[in-house]
Write a protein that holds these residues in place. Structure first.
Motif, short mmCIF file in Angstrom:
data_model
loop_
_atom_site.label_atom_id
_atom_site.label_comp_id
_atom_site.label_asym_id
_atom_site.label_seq_id
_atom_site.Cartn_x
_atom_site.Cartn_y
_atom_site.Cartn_z
N ALA A 77 1.17 -1.53 -0.19
CA ALA A 77 -0.13 0.06 -0.02
C ALA A 77 1.18 0.93 -0.02
O ALA A 77 0.69 2.65 -0.68
CB ALA A 77 -1.47 -0.12 1.72
N SER A 78 1.78 1.08 0.88
CA SER A 78 3.02 2.01 0.44
C SER A 78 3.27 3.35 -0.60
O SER A 78 4.37 4.13 -0.71
CB SER A 78 4.28 2.04 1.83
OG SER A 78 4.72 1.23 1.23
N ALA A 79 3.50 2.33 -2.15
CA ALA A 79 3.98 2.16 -2.65
C ALA A 79 3.03 3.01 -3.64
O ALA A 79 3.20 4.24 -4.80
CB ALA A 79 3.56 1.15 -3.55
N GLU A 80 1.91 3.54 -3.11
CA GLU A 80 0.73 4.09 -3.72
C GLU A 80 -0.16 4.75 -2.72
O GLU A 80 -1.16 5.49 -2.64
CB GLU A 80 -0.60 2.91 -4.28
CG GLU A 80 -0.25 2.51 -5.07
CD GLU A 80 0.95 3.27 -6.45
OE1 GLU A 80 0.01 4.06 -7.02
OE2 GLU A 80 1.88 2.95 -7.58
N SER A 81 0.30 5.50 -1.96
CA SER A 81 0.13 6.59 -0.56
C SER A 81 1.39 7.31 -0.43
O SER A 81 2.45 8.20 -1.29
CB SER A 81 -0.06 5.61 0.71
OG SER A 81 0.90 4.91 1.01
N ILE A 121 -4.04 9.12 0.50
CA ILE A 121 -3.25 10.49 1.23
C ILE A 121 -3.62 10.23 3.03
O ILE A 121 -5.11 10.42 2.85
CB ILE A 121 -3.83 12.02 0.93
CG1 ILE A 121 -3.78 12.08 -0.43
CG2 ILE A 121 -2.95 12.99 1.85
CD1 ILE A 121 -2.21 12.62 -1.20
N ILE A 122 -2.23 9.95 3.35
CA ILE A 122 -2.70 9.43 4.49
C ILE A 122 -2.06 10.61 5.85
O ILE A 122 -1.04 11.42 5.32
CB ILE A 122 -0.97 8.41 5.77
CG1 ILE A 122 -1.97 7.20 4.72
CG2 ILE A 122 -1.66 8.08 6.73
CD1 ILE A 122 -1.17 6.35 4.39
N SER A 123 -3.34 10.92 5.79
CA SER A 123 -3.26 12.25 6.53
C SER A 123 -2.65 12.72 8.21
O SER A 123 -3.22 11.70 9.49
CB SER A 123 -4.56 13.59 7.02
OG SER A 123 -4.23 14.43 6.94
N ALA A 124 -2.28 12.88 8.54
CA ALA A 124 -1.47 12.60 10.53
C ALA A 124 -1.32 14.37 10.29
O ALA A 124 -1.05 15.21 9.80
CB ALA A 124 0.14 12.17 10.62
N ASP A 125 -1.71 14.40 11.99
CA ASP A 125 -1.84 16.14 12.44
C ASP A 125 -0.31 16.29 13.60
O ASP A 125 0.32 14.95 14.29
CB ASP A 125 -2.62 16.36 13.19
CG ASP A 125 -3.95 16.27 12.68
OD1 ASP A 125 -3.39 16.71 11.10
OD2 ASP A 125 -5.45 16.01 13.43
N TYR A 126 0.62 17.43 13.45
CA TYR A 126 1.60 17.67 14.27
C TYR A 126 0.81 19.08 14.94
O TYR A 126 0.37 19.56 14.50
CB TYR A 126 2.33 17.47 14.02
CG TYR A 126 3.55 19.12 13.23
CD1 TYR A 126 4.71 18.64 13.55
CD2 TYR A 126 2.14 18.93 12.32
CE1 TYR A 126 4.69 19.84 12.18
CE2 TYR A 126 3.27 20.49 11.55
CZ TYR A 126 4.20 20.92 11.67
OH TYR A 126 4.71 21.92 11.02
N ASN A 127 1.64 19.35 15.41
CA ASN A 127 1.83 19.92 17.11
C ASN A 127 2.99 21.60 16.19
O ASN A 127 2.75 22.95 16.92
CB ASN A 127 1.81 20.57 18.02
CG ASN A 127 0.27 19.86 18.81
OD1 ASN A 127 -0.50 20.45 18.51
ND2 ASN A 127 0.54 18.74 20.03
N GLY A 128 3.29 21.50 14.85
CA GLY A 128 4.07 22.02 14.30
C GLY A 128 5.44 22.44 15.05
O GLY A 128 5.99 21.34 16.02
N GLY A 129 6.64 23.16 14.59
CA GLY A 129 7.96 22.87 15.19
C GLY A 129 8.95 22.04 14.17
O GLY A 129 8.67 21.26 13.44
N LEU A 130 10.17 21.81 14.63
CA LEU A 130 11.01 20.98 13.89
C LEU A 130 11.39 19.63 14.85
O LEU A 130 11.92 18.57 14.07
CB LEU A 130 12.11 21.36 13.54
CG LEU A 130 12.05 23.17 12.37
CD1 LEU A 130 13.05 23.71 11.87
CD2 LEU A 130 11.44 22.20 11.25
#
Length: 361
Positions: free
Chosen positions: A22-26, A56-65
């Motif tokens: 699946a990762s090959a097409e995501s 599209i696998i959507s993930a969240d974060y709170n910013g920063g590096l």
């Protein structure tokens, strides 16, 4: 990070033994969540999947590096594309955390104008391409002020004229600028003053004047909820979050544009991203004229292309005209201050430390 873990776990559960295939097409795209990510899903993700078949696998974060730095340094990059603020884009590029991007790859405007001329000045960086212009503003609950209404940044700091709790982001960035704006400093002089010890003392003194009235927030979803719950009567917030609460949830909130701190959000590809070429293709797709205008029908963030502006129409759900709700609309931009990423690159660590010490007092 919890949201990311949940997203990853869900993807694995759904993919089972076929996860590798699946990762090959995501494509894993990381952003800020809430109404903003929804606008990206509707304007970018769904049309791209429909066109290419790529999930599209959507993930969240709170910013920063911190998270992307950990992945790059460990040689185990799992993110393909990340939505970053300008200051992080510049810093991450300098530190080798993001892939260089050539703006010449971007599609031209419909009339043939090259992308390098169609994007607003300052929106194309060495390692990042801007999608939207957003701002930190403050908003108030209209039901709490039946008579005179707040109209200026100074009003946010006037607890005698406009009593009640205020919500502020638990971060010196934008908070210190607003303190000086609220103390009468013209927008064009704010950073020059903040570079001096006197200016920093003045900003903290202004925050001192309302410290007992402050409720702190850390995630973008919190300020509208604090207003809705009656926990505060005013809150600094990302303008799109407030707009969504008004347009979609019918909340009685009013944005005060005076003293808005405006900024850019940009696409960047982490160094060593597993699907770099696909990420580049997605950037080209999502930053064309129509796609940027489409995002503006879901959230009140201004598109980075000049050619997108005439295509801004009505909100996809609420049906209201969107142009007047953009941070860059002329009536909203009269006392606006652009976040100075060079200032924060120089002073972030020092001011984070001072801010933490001030909070602890």
């Amino acid at each position: 990070m919890n949201n990311l873990l949940k997203t990853t776990a869900l993807a694995l559960a759904l993919g089972g033994l076929a996860a590798g295939a699946a990762s090959a097409e995501s494509l894993t795209v990381v952003s800020w969540g809430g109404a903003y990510t929804k606008s990206q899903v509707e304007a970018y993700h769904k049309p791209y999947t429909e066109k290419t078949g790529v999930e599209i696998i959507s993930a969240d974060y709170n910013g920063g590096l911190a998270e992307v730095k950990a992945q790059v340094e460990a040689g185990n990059v799992t993110w393909d594309l990340i939505d970053v603020e300008l200051s992080d884009a510049v810093r991450g590029c300098d530190e080798g955390l993001f892939e260089p991007l050539d703006p010449e790859m971007l599609p031209p405007a419909p009339d043939g104008t090259p992308a390098t001329e169609d994007f607003l000045p300052g929106t194309l960086a060495d390692c990042a391409i801007t999608t939207i212009i957003w701002s930190t503003v403050y908003a108030y609950d209209d039901t709490k002020f039946p008579d005179e209404k707040p109209t200026t940044m100074a009003d946010f700091f006037d607890v005698e004229k406009f009593p009640g709790k205020r919500a502020l982001r638990k971060n010196p960035k934008a908070t210190l600028e607003m303190a000086l704006l609220g103390d009468g400093v013209p927008a064009e002089e704010v950073y020059e003053l903040l570079e001096t010890a006197e200016g920093r003392d003045r900003a903290f003194a202004k925050l001192d004047s309302i410290k007992d009235h402050i409720v702190w927030w850390e995630a973008g979803a919190q300020p509208p909820q604090m207003l809705a719950d009656g926990e505060v009567v005013m809150a600094t917030s990302y303008n799109g979050r407030v707009f969504n609460a008004v347009a979609v949830e019918n909340k009685p909130f009013v944005i005060v544009w005076d003293g808005q701190i405006w900024d850019l959000d940009m696409w960047a590809i982490p160094t060593g991203a597993p699907n770099k070429e696909r990420a580049l293709d997605f950037i080209k797709f999502s930053t064309d004229t129509q796609r940027l205008a489409d995002q503006a029908s879901w959230i009140s963030y201004g598109p980075a292309r000049k050619s997108s502006v005439p295509l801004i129409g009505k909100h996809a759900v609420a049906g209201m005209d969107m142009l007047e709700h953009m941070p860059t609309a002329p009536d909203n931009f009269t006392n606006a201050l652009q976040n100075d990423f060079e200032f924060w690159a120089d002073y972030q660590d020092e001011l984070n430390e001072r801010f933490a010490a001030w909070l602890a007092q």
